[in-house]
Design an enzyme around this catalytic site. Sequence first.
Site, PDB file in Angstrom:
ATOM      1  N   ILE A  50       0.840  -1.206   0.000  1.00 16.93           N
ATOM      2  CA  ILE A  50       0.000   0.000   0.000  1.00 16.93           C
ATOM      3  C   ILE A  50       0.872   1.253   0.000  1.00 16.93           C
ATOM      4  CG2 ILE A  50      -1.591   1.361   1.418  1.00 16.93           C
ATOM      5  CD1 ILE A  50      -2.854  -1.360   2.257  1.00 16.93           C
ATOM      6  N   HIS A  51       1.963   1.230   0.737  1.00 15.47           N
ATOM      7  CA  HIS A  51       2.857   2.388   0.825  1.00 15.47           C
ATOM      8  C   HIS A  51       3.695   2.582  -0.441  1.00 15.47           C
ATOM      9  CE1 HIS A  51       1.865   2.346   5.074  1.00 15.47           C
ATOM     10  NE2 HIS A  51       2.414   3.532   5.169  1.00 15.47           N
ATOM     11  N   GLY A  52       3.795   1.545  -1.248  1.00 13.80           N
ATOM     12  CA  GLY A  52       4.579   1.654  -2.476  1.00 13.80           C
ATOM     13  C   GLY A  52       6.030   1.990  -2.164  1.00 13.80           C
ATOM     14  N   GLY A  53       6.603   2.894  -2.939  1.00 17.92           N
ATOM     15  CA  GLY A  53       8.003   3.279  -2.763  1.00 17.92           C
ATOM     16  C   GLY A  53       8.293   3.899  -1.414  1.00 17.92           C
ATOM     17  N   GLU A  76      11.186 -16.910  19.138  1.00 16.95           N
ATOM     18  CA  GLU A  76      10.186 -17.494  20.039  1.00 16.95           C
ATOM     19  C   GLU A  76       9.634 -18.819  19.510  1.00 16.95           C
ATOM     20  OE1 GLU A  76       9.099 -16.463  23.109  1.00 16.95           O
ATOM     21  OE2 GLU A  76      10.708 -15.006  22.984  1.00 16.95           O
ATOM     22  N   THR A  78      10.229 -21.293  15.936  1.00 12.74           N
ATOM     23  CA  THR A  78       9.903 -21.123  14.524  1.00 12.74           C
ATOM     24  C   THR A  78       8.497 -21.630  14.231  1.00 12.74           C
ATOM     25  OG1 THR A  78      10.726 -23.284  13.853  1.00 12.74           O
ATOM     26  CG2 THR A  78      12.319 -21.471  13.887  1.00 12.74           C
TER      27      THR A  78
END
Length: 97
Positions: A50-53, A76, A78
């Site tokens: 959503i934030h892209g670059g 904690e 695997t």
Amino acid sequence: MGTKVEAAHQMVVRAARIKDTGERNDLEAGMAKYLASEYCRDVVEDAFRIHGGYGFAKEYEIERLYREAPMLLIGEGTADIQRMIIGRRLLEMHADH
């Protein structure tokens, strides 16, 4: 994303409530840890997209989360260990049936 966060939260709360009663909760705790860590990775990856670059910029918290989220899968216990704990416990519980 919100659904995954809520589902993981509910499993953690359920495991905590069982622990508070003094009962064995390794199955519920293992399930909660496994699901929460898997969902965390998914949600962080979606948020990163959503934030892209901007997701790479240190000014945004998503950059840190994207770096740190994979550690939940190996810290904690695997995901593989959690699956083994869950499987063993389920086998124990259903061996009598």
